[in-house]
Design an enzyme around this catalytic site. Structure first.
Site, PDB file in Angstrom:
ATOM      1  CE  LYS A 171      -3.420   2.906   0.878  1.00 28.39           C
ATOM      2  NZ  LYS A 171      -4.407   3.322  -0.083  1.00 28.39           N
ATOM      3  CE  LYS A 240      -1.860   8.221   7.007  1.00 29.68           C
ATOM      4  NZ  LYS A 240      -2.530   6.969   6.631  1.00 29.68           N
TER       5      LYS A 240
HETATM    6  P1  NDP Z   1     -10.805  10.159   8.325  1.00 29.89           P
HETATM    7  O1  NDP Z   1      -9.912  11.187   8.927  1.00 29.89           O
HETATM    8  O2  NDP Z   1     -11.958  10.599   7.479  1.00 29.89           O
HETATM    9  O3  NDP Z   1     -11.408   9.197   9.480  1.00 29.89           O
HETATM   10  C1  NDP Z   1     -10.676   8.711  10.553  1.00 29.89           C
HETATM   11  C2  NDP Z   1     -11.648   8.143  11.572  1.00 29.89           C
HETATM   12  O4  NDP Z   1     -10.935   7.594  12.674  1.00 29.89           O
HETATM   13  C3  NDP Z   1     -12.631   9.175  12.132  1.00 29.89           C
HETATM   14  O5  NDP Z   1     -13.901   8.579  12.205  1.00 29.89           O
HETATM   15  C4  NDP Z   1     -12.081   9.420  13.543  1.00 29.89           C
HETATM   16  O6  NDP Z   1     -13.082   9.801  14.467  1.00 29.89           O
HETATM   17  C5  NDP Z   1     -11.574   8.044  13.871  1.00 29.89           C
HETATM   18  N1  NDP Z   1     -10.606   8.037  14.961  1.00 29.89           N
HETATM   19  C6  NDP Z   1      -9.465   8.753  15.074  1.00 29.89           C
HETATM   20  N2  NDP Z   1      -8.823   8.439  16.220  1.00 29.89           N
HETATM   21  C7  NDP Z   1      -9.595   7.499  16.831  1.00 29.89           C
HETATM   22  C8  NDP Z   1      -9.481   6.807  18.065  1.00 29.89           C
HETATM   23  N3  NDP Z   1      -8.437   7.005  18.868  1.00 29.89           N
HETATM   24  N4  NDP Z   1     -10.457   5.939  18.396  1.00 29.89           N
HETATM   25  C9  NDP Z   1     -11.518   5.721  17.573  1.00 29.89           C
HETATM   26  N5  NDP Z   1     -11.687   6.365  16.396  1.00 29.89           N
HETATM   27  C10 NDP Z   1     -10.727   7.238  16.045  1.00 29.89           C
HETATM   28  O7  NDP Z   1      -9.851   9.174   7.501  1.00 29.89           O
HETATM   29  P2  NDP Z   1     -10.231   8.232   6.251  1.00 29.89           P
HETATM   30  O8  NDP Z   1     -11.449   7.463   6.572  1.00 29.89           O
HETATM   31  O9  NDP Z   1     -10.135   9.025   5.011  1.00 29.89           O
HETATM   32  O10 NDP Z   1      -8.952   7.266   6.253  1.00 29.89           O
HETATM   33  C11 NDP Z   1      -8.821   6.184   7.179  1.00 29.89           C
HETATM   34  C12 NDP Z   1      -7.618   5.339   6.754  1.00 29.89           C
HETATM   35  O11 NDP Z   1      -7.842   4.841   5.418  1.00 29.89           O
HETATM   36  C13 NDP Z   1      -6.302   6.132   6.707  1.00 29.89           C
HETATM   37  O12 NDP Z   1      -5.249   5.326   7.119  1.00 29.89           O
HETATM   38  C14 NDP Z   1      -6.177   6.502   5.223  1.00 29.89           C
HETATM   39  O13 NDP Z   1      -4.819   6.717   4.866  1.00 29.89           O
HETATM   40  C15 NDP Z   1      -6.777   5.266   4.568  1.00 29.89           C
HETATM   41  N6  NDP Z   1      -7.349   5.460   3.238  1.00 29.89           N
HETATM   42  C16 NDP Z   1      -8.152   6.554   2.945  1.00 29.89           C
HETATM   43  C17 NDP Z   1      -8.693   6.703   1.663  1.00 29.89           C
HETATM   44  C18 NDP Z   1      -9.586   7.859   1.298  1.00 29.89           C
HETATM   45  O14 NDP Z   1      -9.862   8.054   0.098  1.00 29.89           O
HETATM   46  N7  NDP Z   1     -10.077   8.654   2.240  1.00 29.89           N
HETATM   47  C19 NDP Z   1      -8.422   5.733   0.593  1.00 29.89           C
HETATM   48  C20 NDP Z   1      -7.627   4.587   1.037  1.00 29.89           C
HETATM   49  C21 NDP Z   1      -7.114   4.483   2.300  1.00 29.89           C
HETATM   50  P3  NDP Z   1     -13.463  11.362  14.731  1.00 29.89           P
HETATM   51  O15 NDP Z   1     -13.676  11.981  13.379  1.00 29.89           O
HETATM   52  O16 NDP Z   1     -14.681  11.256  15.549  1.00 29.89           O
HETATM   53  O17 NDP Z   1     -12.283  11.952  15.429  1.00 29.89           O
END
Ligand code: NDP
Length: 296
Positions: A171, A240
Site C-alpha cells: 500500500k 502521512k
Molecule cells: P478520516 O480522517 O476521514 O477518518 C478517521 C476516523 O478515525 C474518524 O472517524 C475518527 O473519528 C476516527 N478516529 C481517530 N482516532 C480514533 C481513536 N483514537 N479511536 C476511535 N476512532 C478514532 O480518515 P479516512 O477514513 O479518510 O482514512 C482512514 C484510513 O484509510 C487512513 O489510514 C487513510 O490513509 C486510509 N485510506 C483513505 C482513503 C480515502 O480516500 N479517504 C483511501 C484509502 C485508504 P473522529 O472523526 O470522531 O475523530
C-alpha cells in the site's frame, strides 16, 4: 457473527455500512464526531463506549484509523482492545500505517491468542461506498480465506501480499506513486497552460498518450478542473503516507529522491492551510507556485 468496527471516517463509515448490509452484527463507538456512529446505529449497529467494550462482545474487530498513533492508542491505550479481546478472536486492520507498527501489535495480541490480518485498502470513498475496494492483504492465508465473506462485503479485489505488514508495504508503494503522479499533473499542466495550452485539451490528449495516469481521471474531474477540494482523501493523510515511505527509505538506507520531493511539497501545502482539503489540493498548490490554476 459480531463484528467490531472502529474508525468511522470518510472510508470507515461506508465500509461499516456494507458490513451491516452483509448481515453482520456491528458494534462500534463514537470518537469525537457523533454523527457517523449515530448513522450506523440507525442501521442497527450497537454503540459502545470504548474499544475494550467492543472487544468484549466481538469475534472480529475491524480498524480503519488515520495512522500509526491512533492504531496504537486503540489497541494498547486505556480501555483499548488488548484489555478485552477474546482468545481466538481476530483483528483486521485496514489503516494505512507502517507494517512494523502492525507487526509489533500482532506480537502483543498473539500473547492473548488473538490473530491479525493486515488489510489496507485502495479505491477511495467511491469504492468504499460501493463495496468495490481493493484489499491489500497480509497474514496467514487460511485465516484470510476464513474471513473472505466478511472482507468481500467491503472489496471484491483481494490480493495476498505475504505476512502481516506486507499489505502495508505494498500500500505504501501505491501511495508514493499516487502522490508523485498527482503532483506531476499539477506541475506539468501548469506549464502547459502557461505556454498557452487549454488544460481540458491537455487532459483529452493525454488520455490517449503515453503520459496518461489514472490519477488524471481520479483527480481532474470533480477536483482540479473545478478548483474544488472537498475530501475525498485528506491532504494530511496523503502527506502521512508519503512520509511513511520516506521514513522506511531512511531505515533501509535507500534513496527516495522523488518521494522526498513529494514529502516537501505536501508539507508546504499542508502548512499553507490545505491539510483538511482533498490531496488534489497539493497539485493545485504546486500549480499556484507557477501562478497558474488548472480550472477549466
Ligand atoms: P478520516 O480522517 O476521514 O477518518 C478517521 C476516523 O478515525 C474518524 O472517524 C475518527 O473519528 C476516527 N478516529 C481517530 N482516532 C480514533 C481513536 N483514537 N479511536 C476511535 N476512532 C478514532 O480518515 P479516512 O477514513 O479518510 O482514512 C482512514 C484510513 O484509510 C487512513 O489510514 C487513510 O490513509 C486510509 N485510506 C483513505 C482513503 C480515502 O480516500 N479517504 C483511501 C484509502 C485508504 P473522529 O472523526 O470522531 O475523530
Amino acid at each position: 457473527m459480531n463484528v467490531g468496527f472502529i474508525g468511522l471516517g470518510a472510508m470507515g463509515l461506508p465500509m461499516a455500512m456494507n458490513v451491516i448490509k452483509g448481515g453482520y452484527d456491528v458494534y462500534t463507538m463514537v470518537h469525537s464526531n457523533r454523527s457517523p456512529g449515530e448513522q450506523l446505529q440507525a442501521l442497527g449497529a450497537r454503540l459502545c463506549s470504548a474499544p475494550s467494550e467492543i472487544a468484549a462482545q466481538c469475534e472480529v474487530i475491524i480498524t480503519v484509523l488515520p495512522a500509526d498513533r491512533e492504531l496504537d492508542a486503540v489497541v494498547l491505550g486505556e480501555n483499548g482492545l488488548l484489555e478485552s479481546m477474546r482468545a481466538g478472536s481476530v483483528l483486521i486492520d485496514m489503516t494505512t500505517a507502517k507494517g512494523s507498527t502492525l507487526q509489533a501489535l500482532a506480537k502483543e495480541l498473539e500473547a492473548r491468542e488473538v490473530r491479525v490480518i493486515d488489510a489496507p485498502v485502495s479505491g477511495g470513498t467511491t469504492a468504499a461506498a460501493s463495496g468495490q475496494l481493493t484489499l491489500i492483504l497480509g497474514g496467514d492465508q487460511a485465516l484470510i480465506e476464513a474471513h473472505k465473506p466478511l472482507l468481500e462485503t467491503m472489496g471484491k479485489k483481494l490480493f495476498h501480499c505475504g505476512e502481516v505488514g506486507a499489505g502495508k508495504t505494498v500500500k505504501m508503494v501505491n501511495q508514493q506513486i499516487a502522490a508523485i503522479n498527482v503532483l506531476a499533473i499539477g506541475e506539468a499542466f501548469a506549464l502547459g497552460k502557461k505556454a498557452g495550452a487549454d488544460p481540458q485539451v491537455i487532459y483529452q490528449v493525454l488520455k490517449e498518450s503515453s503520459g496518461y495516469t489514472r490519477m488524471m481521471d481520479l483527480r481532474i474531474p470533480g477536483f482540479l478542473a473545478e478548483d474544488r477540494f472537498e475530501p475525498g482523501f485528506k491532504l494530511d493523510l496523503m502527506k502521512k503516507d508519503v512520509n511513511l515511505a520516506v521514513e522506511m527509505a531512511m531505515e533501509l538506507n535507500t534513496p527516495l529522491t522523488l518521494g522526498s520531493a513529494a514529502s516537501q511539497i505536501f508539507a508546504a501545502a499542508s502548512s499553507s492551510g490545505l491539510g483538511e482539503k482533498d490531496f488534489a489540493a497539493a497539485a493545485a498548490y504546486l500549480a499556484s507556485t507557477a501562478g497558474e490554476n488548472l480550472k477549466f
